[in-house]
Motif scaffolding. Structure first.
Motif, PDB file in Angstrom:
ATOM      1  N   GLY A 151       0.807  -1.212   0.000  1.00 52.17           N
ATOM      2  CA  GLY A 151       0.000   0.000   0.000  1.00 52.17           C
ATOM      3  C   GLY A 151       0.839   1.259   0.000  1.00 52.17           C
ATOM      4  O   GLY A 151       0.552   2.208  -0.757  1.00 52.17           O
ATOM      5  N   PHE A 152       1.885   1.292   0.810  1.00 53.22           N
ATOM      6  CA  PHE A 152       2.742   2.474   0.860  1.00 53.22           C
ATOM      7  C   PHE A 152       3.545   2.659  -0.427  1.00 53.22           C
ATOM      8  O   PHE A 152       3.857   3.798  -0.807  1.00 53.22           O
ATOM      9  CB  PHE A 152       3.712   2.376   2.041  1.00 53.22           C
ATOM     10  N   ALA A 153       3.876   1.577  -1.102  1.00 52.14           N
ATOM     11  CA  ALA A 153       4.747   1.671  -2.275  1.00 52.14           C
ATOM     12  C   ALA A 153       3.988   1.828  -3.583  1.00 52.14           C
ATOM     13  O   ALA A 153       4.446   2.541  -4.484  1.00 52.14           O
ATOM     14  CB  ALA A 153       5.643   0.432  -2.354  1.00 52.14           C
ATOM     15  N   ARG A 154       2.821   1.196  -3.697  1.00 49.24           N
ATOM     16  CA  ARG A 154       2.167   1.125  -5.007  1.00 49.24           C
ATOM     17  C   ARG A 154       0.853   1.887  -5.084  1.00 49.24           C
ATOM     18  O   ARG A 154       0.350   2.120  -6.192  1.00 49.24           O
ATOM     19  CB  ARG A 154       1.896  -0.337  -5.383  1.00 49.24           C
ATOM     20  N   LEU A 155       0.270   2.261  -3.960  1.00 49.69           N
ATOM     21  CA  LEU A 155      -1.002   2.959  -3.967  1.00 49.69           C
ATOM     22  C   LEU A 155      -0.802   4.428  -3.635  1.00 49.69           C
ATOM     23  O   LEU A 155       0.083   4.784  -2.855  1.00 49.69           O
ATOM     24  CB  LEU A 155      -1.973   2.333  -2.957  1.00 49.69           C
ATOM     25  N   VAL A 156      -1.626   5.262  -4.224  1.00 49.41           N
ATOM     26  CA  VAL A 156      -1.586   6.707  -3.959  1.00 49.41           C
ATOM     27  C   VAL A 156      -2.815   7.071  -3.148  1.00 49.41           C
ATOM     28  O   VAL A 156      -3.947   6.865  -3.587  1.00 49.41           O
ATOM     29  CB  VAL A 156      -1.546   7.511  -5.270  1.00 49.41           C
ATOM     30  N   PHE A 157      -2.601   7.606  -1.955  1.00 51.66           N
ATOM     31  CA  PHE A 157      -3.715   8.034  -1.110  1.00 51.66           C
ATOM     32  C   PHE A 157      -3.273   9.233  -0.293  1.00 51.66           C
ATOM     33  O   PHE A 157      -2.075   9.488  -0.111  1.00 51.66           O
ATOM     34  CB  PHE A 157      -4.190   6.895  -0.190  1.00 51.66           C
ATOM     35  N   ARG A 158      -4.233   9.936   0.211  1.00 49.57           N
ATOM     36  CA  ARG A 158      -3.950  11.177   0.927  1.00 49.57           C
ATOM     37  C   ARG A 158      -3.208  10.886   2.238  1.00 49.57           C
ATOM     38  O   ARG A 158      -3.600  10.029   3.022  1.00 49.57           O
ATOM     39  CB  ARG A 158      -5.258  11.908   1.218  1.00 49.57           C
ATOM     40  N   GLY A 159      -2.136  11.641   2.454  1.00 54.82           N
ATOM     41  CA  GLY A 159      -1.355  11.495   3.686  1.00 54.82           C
ATOM     42  C   GLY A 159      -0.438  10.297   3.700  1.00 54.82           C
ATOM     43  O   GLY A 159       0.040   9.907   4.777  1.00 54.82           O
ATOM     44  N   ARG A 160      -0.146   9.722   2.532  1.00 56.52           N
ATOM     45  CA  ARG A 160       0.685   8.514   2.498  1.00 56.52           C
ATOM     46  C   ARG A 160       2.062   8.760   3.114  1.00 56.52           C
ATOM     47  O   ARG A 160       2.529   7.962   3.938  1.00 56.52           O
ATOM     48  CB  ARG A 160       0.836   8.032   1.051  1.00 56.52           C
ATOM     49  N   CYS A 219      -7.026  -7.099 -13.747  1.00 55.50           N
ATOM     50  CA  CYS A 219      -6.687  -7.454 -12.365  1.00 55.50           C
ATOM     51  C   CYS A 219      -7.172  -6.378 -11.400  1.00 55.50           C
ATOM     52  O   CYS A 219      -7.083  -5.180 -11.684  1.00 55.50           O
ATOM     53  CB  CYS A 219      -5.181  -7.637 -12.215  1.00 55.50           C
ATOM     54  N   SER A 220      -7.654  -6.813 -10.257  1.00 57.95           N
ATOM     55  CA  SER A 220      -7.971  -5.876  -9.182  1.00 57.95           C
ATOM     56  C   SER A 220      -6.701  -5.514  -8.445  1.00 57.95           C
ATOM     57  O   SER A 220      -5.633  -6.084  -8.688  1.00 57.95           O
ATOM     58  CB  SER A 220      -8.980  -6.509  -8.219  1.00 57.95           C
ATOM     59  N   THR A 221      -6.799  -4.565  -7.515  1.00 60.91           N
ATOM     60  CA  THR A 221      -5.627  -4.165  -6.744  1.00 60.91           C
ATOM     61  C   THR A 221      -5.069  -5.342  -5.946  1.00 60.91           C
ATOM     62  O   THR A 221      -3.852  -5.545  -5.878  1.00 60.91           O
ATOM     63  CB  THR A 221      -5.976  -3.013  -5.785  1.00 60.91           C
ATOM     64  N   PHE A 222      -5.969  -6.123  -5.355  1.00 60.95           N
ATOM     65  CA  PHE A 222      -5.503  -7.278  -4.585  1.00 60.95           C
ATOM     66  C   PHE A 222      -4.845  -8.311  -5.496  1.00 60.95           C
ATOM     67  O   PHE A 222      -3.853  -8.935  -5.107  1.00 60.95           O
ATOM     68  CB  PHE A 222      -6.667  -7.925  -3.837  1.00 60.95           C
ATOM     69  N   GLN A 223      -5.382  -8.503  -6.692  1.00 68.27           N
ATOM     70  CA  GLN A 223      -4.769  -9.453  -7.616  1.00 68.27           C
ATOM     71  C   GLN A 223      -3.389  -8.988  -8.062  1.00 68.27           C
ATOM     72  O   GLN A 223      -2.487  -9.806  -8.263  1.00 68.27           O
ATOM     73  CB  GLN A 223      -5.682  -9.663  -8.819  1.00 68.27           C
ATOM     74  N   VAL A 224      -3.219  -7.681  -8.225  1.00 65.91           N
ATOM     75  CA  VAL A 224      -1.891  -7.150  -8.550  1.00 65.91           C
ATOM     76  C   VAL A 224      -0.920  -7.477  -7.426  1.00 65.91           C
ATOM     77  O   VAL A 224       0.225  -7.900  -7.676  1.00 65.91           O
ATOM     78  CB  VAL A 224      -1.951  -5.627  -8.787  1.00 65.91           C
ATOM     79  N   TYR A 225      -1.380  -7.286  -6.201  1.00 62.08           N
ATOM     80  CA  TYR A 225      -0.535  -7.594  -5.042  1.00 62.08           C
ATOM     81  C   TYR A 225      -0.229  -9.084  -4.961  1.00 62.08           C
ATOM     82  O   TYR A 225       0.932  -9.480  -4.801  1.00 62.08           O
ATOM     83  CB  TYR A 225      -1.234  -7.118  -3.765  1.00 62.08           C
ATOM     84  N   TRP A 226      -1.239  -9.909  -5.083  1.00 62.72           N
ATOM     85  CA  TRP A 226      -1.110 -11.330  -4.825  1.00 62.72           C
ATOM     86  C   TRP A 226      -0.453 -12.099  -5.975  1.00 62.72           C
ATOM     87  O   TRP A 226       0.394 -12.963  -5.750  1.00 62.72           O
ATOM     88  CB  TRP A 226      -2.483 -11.926  -4.525  1.00 62.72           C
ATOM     89  N   ARG A 227      -0.835 -11.777  -7.193  1.00 66.91           N
ATOM     90  CA  ARG A 227      -0.405 -12.568  -8.339  1.00 66.91           C
ATOM     91  C   ARG A 227       0.804 -11.982  -9.069  1.00 66.91           C
ATOM     92  O   ARG A 227       1.538 -12.712  -9.730  1.00 66.91           O
ATOM     93  CB  ARG A 227      -1.567 -12.730  -9.323  1.00 66.91           C
ATOM     94  N   ILE A 228       0.994 -10.666  -8.943  1.00 66.77           N
ATOM     95  CA  ILE A 228       2.084 -10.026  -9.676  1.00 66.77           C
ATOM     96  C   ILE A 228       3.253  -9.689  -8.757  1.00 66.77           C
ATOM     97  O   ILE A 228       4.407 -10.046  -9.018  1.00 66.77           O
ATOM     98  CB  ILE A 228       1.597  -8.741 -10.392  1.00 66.77           C
ATOM     99  N   MET A 229       2.956  -8.995  -7.662  1.00 66.97           N
ATOM    100  CA  MET A 229       4.021  -8.450  -6.824  1.00 66.97           C
ATOM    101  C   MET A 229       4.675  -9.479  -5.902  1.00 66.97           C
ATOM    102  O   MET A 229       5.905  -9.515  -5.774  1.00 66.97           O
ATOM    103  CB  MET A 229       3.482  -7.277  -5.986  1.00 66.97           C
ATOM    104  N   LEU A 230       3.864 -10.301  -5.244  1.00 64.38           N
ATOM    105  CA  LEU A 230       4.440 -11.234  -4.277  1.00 64.38           C
ATOM    106  C   LEU A 230       5.478 -12.177  -4.897  1.00 64.38           C
ATOM    107  O   LEU A 230       6.544 -12.399  -4.293  1.00 64.38           O
ATOM    108  CB  LEU A 230       3.336 -12.038  -3.585  1.00 64.38           C
ATOM    109  N   PRO A 231       5.226 -12.769  -6.064  1.00 66.25           N
ATOM    110  CA  PRO A 231       6.275 -13.613  -6.651  1.00 66.25           C
ATOM    111  C   PRO A 231       7.569 -12.851  -6.948  1.00 66.25           C
ATOM    112  O   PRO A 231       8.662 -13.413  -6.831  1.00 66.25           O
ATOM    113  CB  PRO A 231       5.628 -14.134  -7.953  1.00 66.25           C
ATOM    114  N   ILE A 232       7.450 -11.575  -7.301  1.00 69.94           N
ATOM    115  CA  ILE A 232       8.637 -10.792  -7.629  1.00 69.94           C
ATOM    116  C   ILE A 232       9.450 -10.476  -6.381  1.00 69.94           C
ATOM    117  O   ILE A 232      10.687 -10.486  -6.402  1.00 69.94           O
ATOM    118  CB  ILE A 232       8.233  -9.491  -8.356  1.00 69.94           C
ATOM    119  N   VAL A 233       8.760 -10.195  -5.274  1.00 73.37           N
ATOM    120  CA  VAL A 233       9.461  -9.797  -4.043  1.00 73.37           C
ATOM    121  C   VAL A 233       9.748 -10.994  -3.146  1.00 73.37           C
ATOM    122  O   VAL A 233      10.011 -10.824  -1.951  1.00 73.37           O
ATOM    123  CB  VAL A 233       8.648  -8.734  -3.264  1.00 73.37           C
ATOM    124  N   ALA A 234       9.719 -12.200  -3.705  1.00 75.82           N
ATOM    125  CA  ALA A 234       9.953 -13.402  -2.905  1.00 75.82           C
ATOM    126  C   ALA A 234      11.256 -13.349  -2.100  1.00 75.82           C
ATOM    127  O   ALA A 234      11.280 -13.745  -0.933  1.00 75.82           O
ATOM    128  CB  ALA A 234       9.926 -14.643  -3.797  1.00 75.82           C
TER     129      ALA A 234
END
Length: 273
Positions: free
Chosen positions: A92-101, A174-189
């Protein structure tokens, strides 16, 4: 660096390594000795004979089987909780943009400066109100709310991944969770393995937490069991060193197996020593 300089450097490292490993060698040696040979002079580094039964007798003097089961339960569950919760927050801190991050991330980093001893009393009061004192929940549940250092490490790793992958995955549906689960997690193993190793080491060797929150001997961990054994059988140095060796061997094995991932995960995250 010339050959002489390298030789001096390697000689210094070898001597330093030997100095640091001497206490461990003496612990293992003592665990295999007869009681009368422990304080012999000159010191007897190689036991004669080797008394491997010291390990069996020391293990059965106290309920270390129960202590081991409690410790393994805590290690496994806290590792799962830490990896999942820390990776979600870091994503969330690295890939999402939200107010006050940035503000929230700064607050997260500031929490790393608070010593654990400062939070023990508030935690104890909270767990007391929840009725969790003297249960393993005190040591397990907090891991499912993330850890500041692990979140920071994983966030740094997430930031090294091109944002094009997120955009391509979202375009493909892909949803945001799918990006996290299916794309990002394997890369940051590698970083996830690093976090897991840190957590296993911390949970296995934790003494302060179990000492504060656990009272019933049936809930003791190996570190508390070792302390109990030390207080009750202080003069039985061979048995005491046998238990200490058994408690130490698991972190050593995990470190040697995972050191490649540990070093690689920290290096890839951009954290400098």
């Amino acid at each position: 660096m010339n050959i002489f300089g390298k030789s001096v450097t390697y000689a210094f490292l070898i001597i330093s390594s030997f100095v640091f490993i001497i206490p461990f060698i003496w612990m293992v040696s003592t665990s295999l000795k007869e009681p009368g040979a422990i304080f012999a002079f000159p010191p007897q580094w190689i036991p004669d004979p080797f008394l491997f039964q010291n390990y069996k007798s020391a293990w059965t003097i106290a309920p270390f089987q129960q202590f081991l089961e409690n410790t393994v339960t805590i290690v496994v569950l806290t590792t799962i909780g830490t990896v999942i919760s820390s990776s979600i927050v870091a994503f969330g801190f690295a890939r999402l943009v939200f107010r006050g991050r940035n503000v929230w991330f700064a607050i997260l980093l500031a929490s790393m400066m608070i010593p654990y001893e400062v939070t023990i009393i508030p935690l104890y009061v909270e767990f007391k109100l929840l009725g969790w004192i003297d249960t393993l929940r005190c040591l397990i549940v907090p891991s499912f709310f993330g850890a500041a250092f692990n979140i920071f490490l994983l966030r740094q790793y997430f930031l090294t991944i091109p944002y094009d992958l997120d955009e391509a995955a979202i375009i493909d549906g892909c949803s945001t969770f799918q990006v996290y689960w299916r794309i990002m997690l394997p890369i940051v193993a590698p970083a996830l393995v690093t976090v897991a190793i840190f957590q296993v080491m911390n949970a296995w060797t934790d003494f302060m937490g179990p000492l504060i929150f656990l009272n019933d001997q049936r809930n003791y961990t190996l570190t508390l069991g070792l302390n109990l054994f030390r207080n009750s059988y202080l003069t039985e140095w061979n048995n005491l060193m046998a238990i200490a060796s058994l408690v130490t061997v698991v972190p050593l094995i995990i470190f040697f197996i995972g050191q490649k991932y540990l070093i690689g995960g920290i290096a890839a995250s951009g954290i400098k020593g």
